[in-house]
Design an enzyme around this catalytic site. Structure first.
Site, mmCIF file in Angstrom:
data_model
loop_
_atom_site.group_PDB
_atom_site.id
_atom_site.type_symbol
_atom_site.label_atom_id
_atom_site.label_comp_id
_atom_site.label_asym_id
_atom_site.label_seq_id
_atom_site.Cartn_x
_atom_site.Cartn_y
_atom_site.Cartn_z
ATOM 1 N N ARG A 64 3.007 -36.816 -50.131
ATOM 2 C CA ARG A 64 3.883 -36.539 -49.350
ATOM 3 C C ARG A 64 5.495 -36.298 -49.901
ATOM 4 O O ARG A 64 6.359 -35.791 -49.418
ATOM 5 C CB ARG A 64 4.172 -37.520 -47.913
ATOM 6 C CG ARG A 64 5.067 -37.300 -46.938
ATOM 7 C CD ARG A 64 4.751 -37.890 -45.709
ATOM 8 N NE ARG A 64 4.391 -39.344 -45.775
ATOM 9 C CZ ARG A 64 5.499 -40.347 -45.813
ATOM 10 N NH1 ARG A 64 6.694 -39.935 -45.818
ATOM 11 N NH2 ARG A 64 5.073 -41.707 -46.085
ATOM 12 N N TYR A 117 10.666 -15.505 -32.625
ATOM 13 C CA TYR A 117 9.083 -15.751 -32.440
ATOM 14 C C TYR A 117 9.358 -16.740 -31.306
ATOM 15 O O TYR A 117 10.046 -17.839 -31.143
ATOM 16 C CB TYR A 117 8.788 -16.430 -33.565
ATOM 17 C CG TYR A 117 7.598 -17.114 -33.560
ATOM 18 C CD1 TYR A 117 6.347 -16.513 -33.055
ATOM 19 C CD2 TYR A 117 7.156 -18.520 -33.737
ATOM 20 C CE1 TYR A 117 5.079 -17.228 -32.865
ATOM 21 C CE2 TYR A 117 5.964 -19.086 -33.731
ATOM 22 C CZ TYR A 117 4.909 -18.337 -33.268
ATOM 23 O OH TYR A 117 4.048 -19.081 -33.085
ATOM 24 N N ASP A 189 15.341 -16.633 -40.642
ATOM 25 C CA ASP A 189 13.985 -16.316 -40.678
ATOM 26 C C ASP A 189 13.311 -15.026 -41.264
ATOM 27 O O ASP A 189 13.603 -13.846 -40.481
ATOM 28 C CB ASP A 189 13.344 -16.610 -39.376
ATOM 29 C CG ASP A 189 11.829 -16.659 -39.275
ATOM 30 O OD1 ASP A 189 11.055 -16.048 -40.412
ATOM 31 O OD2 ASP A 189 11.158 -17.393 -38.471
ATOM 32 N N LYS A 214 2.064 -16.036 -43.068
ATOM 33 C CA LYS A 214 2.104 -14.576 -42.925
ATOM 34 C C LYS A 214 1.762 -13.916 -43.993
ATOM 35 O O LYS A 214 0.883 -14.076 -45.140
ATOM 36 C CB LYS A 214 3.147 -14.086 -42.077
ATOM 37 C CG LYS A 214 3.219 -14.743 -40.649
ATOM 38 C CD LYS A 214 2.153 -14.800 -40.156
ATOM 39 C CE LYS A 214 2.203 -15.446 -38.615
ATOM 40 N NZ LYS A 214 2.782 -16.724 -38.331
HETATM 41 C C1 LIG Z 1 8.745 -14.820 -37.177
HETATM 42 C C2 LIG Z 1 8.115 -16.123 -37.314
HETATM 43 N N1 LIG Z 1 8.544 -17.153 -37.587
HETATM 44 C C3 LIG Z 1 8.052 -18.629 -37.553
HETATM 45 C C4 LIG Z 1 6.536 -18.606 -37.093
HETATM 46 C C5 LIG Z 1 5.853 -19.842 -37.021
HETATM 47 O O1 LIG Z 1 5.145 -19.882 -38.189
HETATM 48 P P1 LIG Z 1 3.661 -21.019 -38.252
HETATM 49 O O2 LIG Z 1 2.723 -20.446 -37.246
HETATM 50 O O3 LIG Z 1 3.142 -20.715 -39.843
HETATM 51 O O4 LIG Z 1 4.225 -22.251 -38.098
HETATM 52 C C6 LIG Z 1 5.907 -17.448 -37.074
HETATM 53 C C7 LIG Z 1 4.595 -17.252 -36.294
HETATM 54 O O5 LIG Z 1 4.093 -16.175 -35.893
HETATM 55 C C8 LIG Z 1 6.735 -15.920 -36.817
HETATM 56 O O6 LIG Z 1 6.160 -14.821 -36.517
#
Ligand SMILES: Cc1ncc(COP(=O)(O)O)c(C=O)c1O
Length: 398
Positions: A64, A117, A189, A214
Site C-alpha cells: 500500500r 463523466y 482528466d 480505458k
Molecule cells: C472520463 C472518465 N474519467 C474517469 C472515469 C472513471 O474511471 P474508473 O472507472 O477507472 O474509476 C471514467 C470512467 O468511465 C471516465 O470516462
C-alpha cells in the site's frame, strides 16, 4: 541478503519458508516482474526502521505504501506525459479523488466542467461537499462563464479535454492560464486523450489524471487510475493515497504496463476508424447530430485540430431519431459491437445511456447533462473498420 538459518523440519514450515528470495537473476527480464506481495521482508532491522520512517522512496515495506511493479507503471506514465512523477490508484475515480483531495481542504472552492463523466459528477455532488469543499459546475466551452465562476477561495479547476459523453472540447491552454491567473490548480482528466495524442502538462495543466482502465490498459481487463505532475505535488498525493488506501494492485499495474506498450498503435487505429465511422454515420441519413471532434461539423473542430493533430480519439456519439426505443433496438441488433458501459479497449462497444447508465435520471435531468433519449455512444476498438461499418449499417437498417 539471505540469512543462514537451520533447515526447518516440519512439512508446512518448509512449504511456507523453503523459498528464500532466490534464485538471483542477473539478466534483465523483458517484461516487468510482478511483485505480487503485500509486505516486504527485512533481514536488517535498522533498514526496516529507516524505510518505515520515510514511508515513500526509501525502500519497499508494504505494497500500500509502494510496490516495484506499480512504481514501474508510475515512471512509465510520467515519462509519457512529460511529468516529473506519477501516482497510481485502484481506479480512475480514486485518481481523481486523490488529486483533488491533495489540493482542496474545507473552505476551498472548486470550479468544474458541467461536461464530466457521471461518476466524477457524483464525487463532486455527493462526496466533496461533505468535506467542506464547495463546487460550482459550468459550461467548460464558455470561457467567460468559467471566469465568472471563480471566487477568492477557488483552489482548483477540473475538466476533461474531450468531455464524456458530450465530446465537447475544452480550450486547455486558455483554461490553464485562467486557473493560474486566479491562483488555482488546473486538473485535467485526459482519459479520452491519452498521451500519444495530447500531453496536457505541455499546455499548462498542473495535474493530468487518467482512468487507466480505458486506453492505457486498453484491453478491458484492468481497473486502474493515475495522476501525473510535478514531483512535490505527486509526493503529497501519494502520501494521501497511503492513508486513503485506494492504491493499485501489482497485477493490475502489470496489465496496464503491458497495455501501454501498444497504446500509440491502438489509438492511431481507433482514431482513424472513429473518423471513418463518424463520416459513415453522418452520410447514412439514419443518425442525427453525429459528434466526433475530427468532423468539420463538430462545434469545436478548429480547437480539436489544434490540440489533437495526431487524431481525435476513439469515441463517437450520435442521436437516433427513434429515441429510447431505437437506442435499445440498436444494442440488441449489433453483432460486432458489444453493448457495454466502458470504453478504450480493443473491442468496440456501444452504449445507449438513456436505457442503461443514465436510466435512473428523469428525461429532463438527462437533457440538462446533454444526454438525449436517442443518444448512442460508440467506443471504437481495433477491429477492421469495414466490419464495424457493416455492423452499424445492418443494425441501423429500418
Ligand atoms: C472520463 C472518465 N474519467 C474517469 C472515469 C472513471 O474511471 P474508473 O472507472 O477507472 O474509476 C471514467 C470512467 O468511465 C471516465 O470516462
Amino acid at each position: 541478503v539471505v540469512t543462514e538459518r537451520p533447515e526447518p523440519r516440519g512439512f508446512t514450515t518448509r512449504a511456507v519458508h523453503a523459498w528464500r528470495g532466490g534464485p538471483p537473476v542477473e539478466e534483465e527480464p523483458a517484461s516487468v516482474p510482478i511483485y505480487q506481495t503485500a509486505p516486504f521482508i527485512f533481514h536488517d532491522v535498522d533498514r526496516f526502521a529507516a524505510v518505515g520512517r520515510e514511508r515513500i522512496g526509501a525502500g519497499y515495506l508494504y505494497s500500500r505504501w509502494g510496490n516495484p511493479t506499480v512504481d514501474a507503471l508510475a515512471r512509465t506514465v510520467a515519462a509519457l506525459e512529460g511529468a516529473e512523477a506519477a501516482a497510481c490508484f485502484a481506479s480512475g475515480m480514486a485518481a481523481i479523488h486523490g488529486a483533488l483531495a491533495a489540493v482542496l481542504a474545507a473552505g476551498d472552492h472548486l470550479v468544474a466542467a458541467r461536461q464530466l463523466y457521471g461518476g466524477t459528477r457524483g464525487l463532486l455532488q455527493e462526496v466533496l461537499p461533505r468535506t467542506g469543499v464547495a463546487v460550482d459546475v459550468v459550461d467548460i466551452t464558455d470561457l467567460e462563464a468559467v471566469a465568472r465562476a471563480f471566487r477568492p477561495e477557488t483552489r482548483a479547476l477540473l475538466f476533461e479535454v474531450v468531455g464524456n459523453p458530450t465530446l465537447d472540447v475544452a480550450d486547455l491552454d486558455a483554461l490553464a492560464r485562467l486557473a493560474h491567473e486566479r491562483g488555482a490548480v488546473c486538473v485535467v482528466d485526459a482519459t479520452f486523450t491519452p498521451p500519444c495524442l495530447l500531453r496536457p502538462l505541455e499546455h499548462g495543466a498542473d495535474l493530468v489524471v487518467h482512468s487507466a482502465t480505458k486506453y492505457l490498459a486498453g484491453h478491458s481487463d484492468a481497473t486502474a487510475g493515475v495522476v501525473a505532475g510535478p514531483g512535490d505535488r505527486v509526493r503529497r498525493i501519494r502520501a494521501f493515497a497511503i492513508d486513503y488506501g485506494a492504491v493499485l494492485a501489482p497485477f493490475e499495474g502489470w496489465l496496464t504496463l503491458r497495455g501501454i506498450q501498444t497504446l500509440a498503435l491502438r489509438v492511431e487505429r481507433t482514431s482513424a476508424s472513429a473518423l471513418a465511422i463518424a463520416r459513415f454515420l453522418e452520410g447514412s441519413g439514419r443518425a442525427e447530430r453525429v459528434r466526433y471532434p475530427g468532423l468539420p461539423s463538430h462545434p469545436q473542430h478548429g480547437l480539436a485540430r489544434r490540440l489533437l493533430p495526431r487524431g481525435a480519439g476513439g469515441i463517437v456519439t450520435f442521436e437516433l431519431p427513434g429515441g429510447a426505443a431505437a437506442g435499445r433496438r440498436l444494442m440488441e441488433r449489433v453483432r460486432v459491437f458489444s453493448p457495454a458501459a466502458s470504453l478504450g479497449g480493443t473491442k468496440s462497444l456501444v452504449v445507449h445511456p438513456a436505457s442503461v447508465t443514465h436510466s435512473q435520471l428523469e428525461p429532463r435531468e438527462r437533457a440538462e447533462a446533454g444526454i438525449g433519449d436517442g443518444l448512442v455512444r460508440l467506443s471504437i476498438g481495433i477491429e477492421d473498420v469495414e466490419d464495424l461499418i457493416d455492423d452499424l449499417d445492418r443494425a441501423l437498417a429500418p
